[in-house]
Motif scaffolding. Structure first.
Motif, PDB file in Angstrom:
ATOM      1  N   ALA A   1       0.844  -1.192   0.000  1.00 49.89           N
ATOM      2  CA  ALA A   1       0.000   0.000   0.000  1.00 49.89           C
ATOM      3  C   ALA A   1       0.880   1.243   0.000  1.00 49.89           C
ATOM      4  N   PRO A   2       0.381   2.351  -0.537  1.00 48.36           N
ATOM      5  CA  PRO A   2       1.190   3.578  -0.555  1.00 48.36           C
ATOM      6  C   PRO A   2       1.705   3.924   0.836  1.00 48.36           C
ATOM      7  N   GLY A   3       3.009   4.077   0.929  1.00 43.81           N
ATOM      8  CA  GLY A   3       3.634   4.478   2.187  1.00 43.81           C
ATOM      9  C   GLY A   3       3.936   3.346   3.143  1.00 43.81           C
ATOM     10  N   PHE A   4       3.469   2.114   2.846  1.00 43.66           N
ATOM     11  CA  PHE A   4       3.660   1.024   3.806  1.00 43.66           C
ATOM     12  C   PHE A   4       5.136   0.661   3.959  1.00 43.66           C
ATOM     13  N   LEU A   5       5.822   0.378   2.850  1.00 43.77           N
ATOM     14  CA  LEU A   5       7.228  -0.005   2.949  1.00 43.77           C
ATOM     15  C   LEU A   5       8.060   1.112   3.553  1.00 43.77           C
ATOM     16  N   GLU A   6       7.763   2.340   3.163  1.00 47.15           N
ATOM     17  CA  GLU A   6       8.493   3.473   3.737  1.00 47.15           C
ATOM     18  C   GLU A   6       8.247   3.553   5.248  1.00 47.15           C
ATOM     19  N   GLY A   7       7.010   3.275   5.657  1.00 48.80           N
ATOM     20  CA  GLY A   7       6.696   3.298   7.075  1.00 48.80           C
ATOM     21  C   GLY A   7       7.410   2.207   7.849  1.00 48.80           C
ATOM     22  N   VAL A   8       7.496   1.013   7.256  1.00 46.77           N
ATOM     23  CA  VAL A   8       8.233  -0.081   7.901  1.00 46.77           C
ATOM     24  C   VAL A   8       9.706   0.295   8.034  1.00 46.77           C
ATOM     25  N   ARG A   9      10.251   0.874   6.977  1.00 47.55           N
ATOM     26  CA  ARG A   9      11.658   1.283   7.006  1.00 47.55           C
ATOM     27  C   ARG A   9      11.896   2.299   8.135  1.00 47.55           C
ATOM     28  N   GLU A  10      11.040   3.290   8.233  1.00 44.80           N
ATOM     29  CA  GLU A  10      11.196   4.319   9.267  1.00 44.80           C
ATOM     30  C   GLU A  10      11.024   3.738  10.668  1.00 44.80           C
ATOM     31  N   LEU A  11      10.070   2.817  10.815  1.00 42.61           N
ATOM     32  CA  LEU A  11       9.810   2.230  12.125  1.00 42.61           C
ATOM     33  C   LEU A  11      10.995   1.373  12.576  1.00 42.61           C
ATOM     34  N   CYS A  12      11.542   0.565  11.665  1.00 43.83           N
ATOM     35  CA  CYS A  12      12.704  -0.255  12.018  1.00 43.83           C
ATOM     36  C   CYS A  12      13.891   0.617  12.421  1.00 43.83           C
ATOM     37  N   THR A  13      14.122   1.686  11.680  1.00 45.28           N
ATOM     38  CA  THR A  13      15.221   2.583  12.020  1.00 45.28           C
ATOM     39  C   THR A  13      15.009   3.212  13.385  1.00 45.28           C
ATOM     40  N   ALA A  14      13.792   3.668  13.643  1.00 44.71           N
ATOM     41  CA  ALA A  14      13.499   4.308  14.926  1.00 44.71           C
ATOM     42  C   ALA A  14      13.611   3.333  16.085  1.00 44.71           C
ATOM     43  N   GLN A  15      13.269   2.070  15.851  1.00 45.75           N
ATOM     44  CA  GLN A  15      13.269   1.071  16.920  1.00 45.75           C
ATOM     45  C   GLN A  15      14.593   0.313  17.017  1.00 45.75           C
ATOM     46  N   GLY A  16      15.518   0.594  16.124  1.00 42.63           N
ATOM     47  CA  GLY A  16      16.810  -0.082  16.168  1.00 42.63           C
ATOM     48  C   GLY A  16      16.756  -1.529  15.736  1.00 42.63           C
ATOM     49  N   ALA A  17      15.772  -1.885  14.900  1.00 43.89           N
ATOM     50  CA  ALA A  17      15.646  -3.257  14.401  1.00 43.89           C
ATOM     51  C   ALA A  17      16.175  -3.343  12.975  1.00 43.89           C
ATOM     52  N   VAL A  18      16.607  -4.522  12.593  1.00 43.95           N
ATOM     53  CA  VAL A  18      17.144  -4.762  11.252  1.00 43.95           C
ATOM     54  C   VAL A  18      15.994  -5.130  10.321  1.00 43.95           C
ATOM     55  N   LEU A  19      15.881  -4.456   9.197  1.00 46.65           N
ATOM     56  CA  LEU A  19      14.849  -4.747   8.206  1.00 46.65           C
ATOM     57  C   LEU A  19      15.413  -5.705   7.164  1.00 46.65           C
ATOM     58  N   VAL A  20      14.732  -6.846   6.995  1.00 47.41           N
ATOM     59  CA  VAL A  20      15.157  -7.868   6.043  1.00 47.41           C
ATOM     60  C   VAL A  20      14.061  -8.070   5.002  1.00 47.41           C
ATOM     61  N   PHE A  21      14.408  -7.915   3.729  1.00 51.50           N
ATOM     62  CA  PHE A  21      13.490  -8.240   2.639  1.00 51.50           C
ATOM     63  C   PHE A  21      13.835  -9.621   2.098  1.00 51.50           C
ATOM     64  N   ASP A  22      12.850 -10.486   2.062  1.00 52.76           N
ATOM     65  CA  ASP A  22      12.989 -11.790   1.428  1.00 52.76           C
ATOM     66  C   ASP A  22      12.703 -11.606  -0.058  1.00 52.76           C
TER      67      ASP A  22
END
Length: 456
Positions: free
Chosen positions: A223-244
């Protein structure tokens, strides 16, 4: 494309196919191999009973079984083949290298060449490590994330499959032998629902090491903005974002879904079509993470990926030949064109038969699925089995309509004709019941807790 281009759904001329030898071989496989196949998705329980062809060879988009029957094949090696079976430029490159040794005690020059090719396609990654299957790559990514963050949990999108390893399989129905503590370290969120991921971070503060997801699926664009939101949330929370990128890589784009949608993960995992069926997979990502498994770090070292067969020359050569094919031609565009043509034509003959509420083709053009529903409109394994059986009788083999760049117009036309011929039996099953049409038991989900309802 007009309906006149294809048969109407009035013919019921499918013939029973002789699978005597296939059934004999399959029975012997069950004696020697648990489940009768080396991949659960390839199991005989995924096909109509006594109608599971055992294959002998393939070329392009066609395969032949041990009984001599010929089929247009879909699924293409669990989505691992995009250029077609026995694609000559890849096979020629492999024949050339195999005569010069395939596995050595020191790195081969191909390891550098393949790494340069890969990182040239995936500009968001700084380093890559090759292996042989996707599960090794995804589990290595999780290990890196845990080491880098000092956390134990992983958040996974509600998508079908990430790994054969405990951290993922423990959260499926087929979780025997996996400790509860391992299962509890994995939590699910809903794809395209950023709030569901945010809720996991809130429920487990400071514990989520990584977020695993496919950026897109056969039936789901972000959905529009979803991936960008996940990216921002992971960065803010200090989690590693992994794309399969196992499926999306080399189907959505040679640059993966991350190249299509413009969102860069910290790590990404690749496999399947990157070798056109030859065994090769990869973990790629940011240098500061990847080097935790290398020699340029003062941190505790991660035992990242250390596989005997990961760098053998055949897989790397096949990968490089695939890259060259994608540079020379545009197989992604071909898959999109032929997939769109197939979906439109199948849905047209289904609608003409008045069955659009009960069967349809949907999804990304390079990753199509067919959906089968009962008389009440609910998803039905019984109706799926009827459909599979009728397609098999008409020379079409596949648990989906996942296409390749080798599927010709003739292949598409034969498939649409097969669907048209299958619809009268499908309609009878809707009206009179599956048992009146189907011989044997319906197919069953591959990941289920018990062998029943297809216990032998």
């Amino acid at each position: 494309m007009t309906s006149a281009s294809y048969p109407s759904a009035t013919s019921d001329s499918g013939t029973d196919i002789d699978l005597t030898r296939s059934n004999q071989v399959q029975a012997r496989l069950h004696d020697l191999v648990p489940g009768g196949a080396h991949t659960y998705a390839r199991g005989s329980d995924q096909y109509p009973e006594h109608m599971a062809p055992v294959l002998e060879r393939g070329r392009g988009a066609r395969v032949w079984d041990v009984d001599g029957n010929e089929y247009v094949e879909y699924g293409m090696g669990l989505r691992s083949v995009t250029l077609g079976h026995a694609y000559e430029p890849v096979d020629a490159a492999v024949r050339d290298v195999v005569g010069r040794g395939v596995n050595f005690s020191r790195p081969h020059r191909l390891e550098l060449a393949a790494a340069e090719d890969f990182l040239g396609l995936v500009p968001g990654a700084d380093m890559v490590k090759f292996c042989k299957n996707g599960s090794d790559a995804t589990t290595a990514a999780l290990k890196l994330a845990r080491a880098a963050t000092g956390r134990d949990m992983v958040a996974i999108a509600d998508q079908p499959f990430f790994s054969t390893d405990d951290w993922f399989i423990g959260r499926t129905a087929m979780n025997a032998g996996i400790p509860d503590a391992v299962r509890q370290a994995t939590a699910r969120f809903t794809y395209n629902d950023l709030d569901s991921l945010r809720a996991l971070f809130d429920a487990h503060p400071g514990r989520i090491a990584a977020v695993f997801m496919e950026a897109a699926t056969a039936l789901g664009d972000p959905a529009p903005g979803f991936l960008e939101g996940v990216r921002e949330l992971c960065t803010a929370q200090g989690a590693v974002l992994v794309f399969d990128e196992m499926i999306t890589g080399f189907r959505w784009s040679a640059h993966g879904a991350q190249g299509v949608y413009g969102v860069t993960p910290d790590l990404s995992t690749w496999g399947k079509a990157m070798g056109n069926g030859f065994p090769v997979s990869a973990l790629a990502g940011r240098r500061e993470l990847m080097e935790l498994g290398g020699l340029r770090t003062d941190a505790e070292r991660v035992f990242l990926l250390s596989t005997t067969h990961g760098p053998e020359t055949v897989g790397l050569t096949a990968f490089r030949a695939v890259v060259e094919a994608y540079r020379r031609d545009d197989p992604v565009a071909t898959m999109r064109r032929q997939g769109a043509r197939l979906a439109a034509a199948v849905n047209e003959v289904v609608a003409a038969a008045g069955l659009a509420e009960h069967v349809d083709v949907a999804g990304h053009p390079a990753c199509l699925v067919f959906r089968t529903r009962d008389a009440q409109g609910a998803p039905s394994q019984g109706m799926r089995t009827v459909f599979l059986a009728e397609l098999l009788r008409r020379g079409v083999l596949g648990q989906s309509f996942v296409i390749s760049a080798a599927h010709t117009d003739d292949d598409v036309e034969q498939t649409v004709a097969a669907v048209a011929g299958a619809l009268p039996a499908y309609e009878r099953a809707l009206t009179d019941g599956v048992d009146t049409v189907l011989e044997g038991r319906p197919v069953a989900p591959a990941l289920r807790a018990h062998a029943a309802p297809r216990r032998l």
